[in-house]
Design an enzyme around this catalytic site. Structure first.
Site, short mmCIF file in Angstrom:
data_model
loop_
_atom_site.label_atom_id
_atom_site.label_comp_id
_atom_site.label_asym_id
_atom_site.label_seq_id
_atom_site.Cartn_x
_atom_site.Cartn_y
_atom_site.Cartn_z
CG ASP A 156 -2.40 1.37 0.94
OD1 ASP A 156 -2.24 2.03 0.64
OD2 ASP A 156 -2.50 0.91 1.96
CG ASP A 167 -3.63 3.81 -3.63
OD1 ASP A 167 -4.43 3.25 -3.81
OD2 ASP A 167 -3.71 4.43 -2.28
CD GLU A 168 -5.52 -0.79 -1.36
OE1 GLU A 168 -5.42 -1.70 -0.42
OE2 GLU A 168 -5.87 0.20 -1.09
#
Length: 413
Positions: free
Chosen positions: A28, A122-123
């Site tokens: 993350d 983003d993860e």
């Protein structure tokens, strides 16, 4: 730049932790949009920064940890964020820049393993069990990913290493920002049970309130409740789900390709709007965007959904399933307008509207059956031609006439 690392459970870092049963990583990015913006604004490092519309009434897209210390968080209305942290620097979002960095980060993940399951820009989850012989144990792989992301993009990420997706995601959250946390397979219960019950997937505000009324405040409290009791209080599915999670049971594999469940766009007005024509014009704009995204992704959808948020933040959603799937903006728009008109919000002030297509399937698998005497409208071909023009000349190269008139009205005012 700090390089915090936690390799065990507890307040103090530990080395030599057993990661042999922990093939799942959850990676993350830390305050992703804000971190990317700071690459171009290094003078703002260490200061509260919020990514969002400075003049609009949208929501916080990202905030540095200095801003979060004042209570600011993602999805918070910008007006509230400005009140909580008036000294923050507000930066308008640059989505193209974030997409470019996200693509590069995902490329790093795919050099590690083909089993990458993105769950946001983003993860992602990674299953690195098959990379052990080539790259080493999972904790070493996690450390390598963090170094590569930092070296290539200058931003940090946090990584949870565990035996399941659920625990890995909790671990990455626990070690933020810029950390690495391994939860050994044999210590999952020790890790989970002290956590608040709200940490479990599926425990929203209402469920948490119901559990607190039963005296259940921690995951450990929940684990000691018989599953039958939870199912009676919360329902068969929800009760069984939470009972399993409380003991760390999560059998879901990392899936390298997760098909889109829905495609949507929404817009927050600069000021509350009660003019139906303005609202319909925005519904058209959003329908055009949604349909273009579906065509680009090779999808068609059957269910049209509209989101209508009133000035008092009350949100109303309405949906309708079409006879046949479509990726044509005119069909999406016509249904969206019908749903808006049926909602009974004539002259009610709205702050946000949204359009979403659900019940998606690959366009190649969808066939359209014309009714007796029905003619092709030609809208699909026209919109495909618009896609090509927009790709070559930019997003405003071709617009429906009503949207052109809307732009002229804005210029005149």
């Amino acid at each position: 730049m700090s390089r915090k690392q936690i390799t065990g459970i507890g307040p103090a870092p530990r080395t030599g932790v057993d990661d042999s049963g922990c093939p799942i990583l959850h990676v993350d990015m830390d305050a992703f949009y804000a971190s990317v913006e700071l690459l171009d604004r290094p003078e703002l490092r260490g200061r509260p920064v919020i990514v969002g519309s400075p003049a609009g009434r949208g929501v916080v897209l990202s905030a540095t940890y200095e801003a979060r210390a004042h209570g600011v968080h993602s999805a918070m209305p910008m007006s509230r964020a400005r009140r909580l942290c008036p000294q923050a620097t507000i930066i308008p979002p640059s989505h193209g820049k974030y997409a470019e960095v996200s693509k590069g980060v995902m490329e790093i993940f795919h050099t590690i393993t083909p089993l990458v399951e993105p769950i946001a820009s983003d993860e992602a989850f990674l299953d690195v069990g098959g990379a052990r012989r080539r790259l080493g144990p999972p904790a070493a792989v996690a450390a390598m990913i963090r170094e590569q992301v930092l070296d290539r993009f200058g931003i940090t990420c946090s990584v949870g290493v565990a035996s399941s997706k659920f625990v890995a995601k909790l671990a990455s959250k626990q070690c933020k920002p810029d950390g690495l946390l391994v939860v050994p397979a044999g210590q999952v219960v020790d890790f989970l049970h002290p956590l608040p019950v709200s940490a479990l997937w599926g425990v929203g505000e209402r469920t948490e309130q119901s559990l607190v009324r039963l005296g259940i405040r921690t995951v450990g409290d929940l684990a000691r409740v018989p599953p039958a009791t939870l199912q009676r209080e919360l329902g068969q599915a929800a009760g069984g789900h939470l009972a399993a999670l409380a003991w760390g049971r999560d059998e879901r594999p990392v899936t390298s390709h997760v098909p889109d469940k829905s495609i949507g766009n929404e817009e927050t007005f600069a000021a509350d709007v009660d003019d139906p024509e303005v609202i319909k014009r925005e519904l058209l704009r959003l329908s055009e965007r949604v349909a273009a995204r579906m065509r680009k992704a090779g999808h068609v959808g059957r269910t049209v959904s509209v989101k209508l948020r009133r000035a008092d933040f009350t949100t109303i959603t309405r949906s309708r399933t079409l006879r046949e799937p479509t990726d044509v903006a005119q069909a999406v728009y016509a249904t969206a307008v019908e749903l808006f008109e049926a909602a009974g919000l004539d002259r009610v002030r709205l702050r946000l509207v949204g359009v979403r297509m659900e019940n998606l399937r690959p366009a190649a698998e969808a066939t359209r059956q014309l009714g007796l005497g029905e003619k092709e409208t030609g809208w699909r071909e026209a919109e495909q031609a618009m896609d090509k023009a927009i790709q070559r000349f930019g997003p405003d190269a071709v617009l429906p006439a009503s949207l052109v008139r809307g732009k002229l009205d804005e210029i005149e005012t």
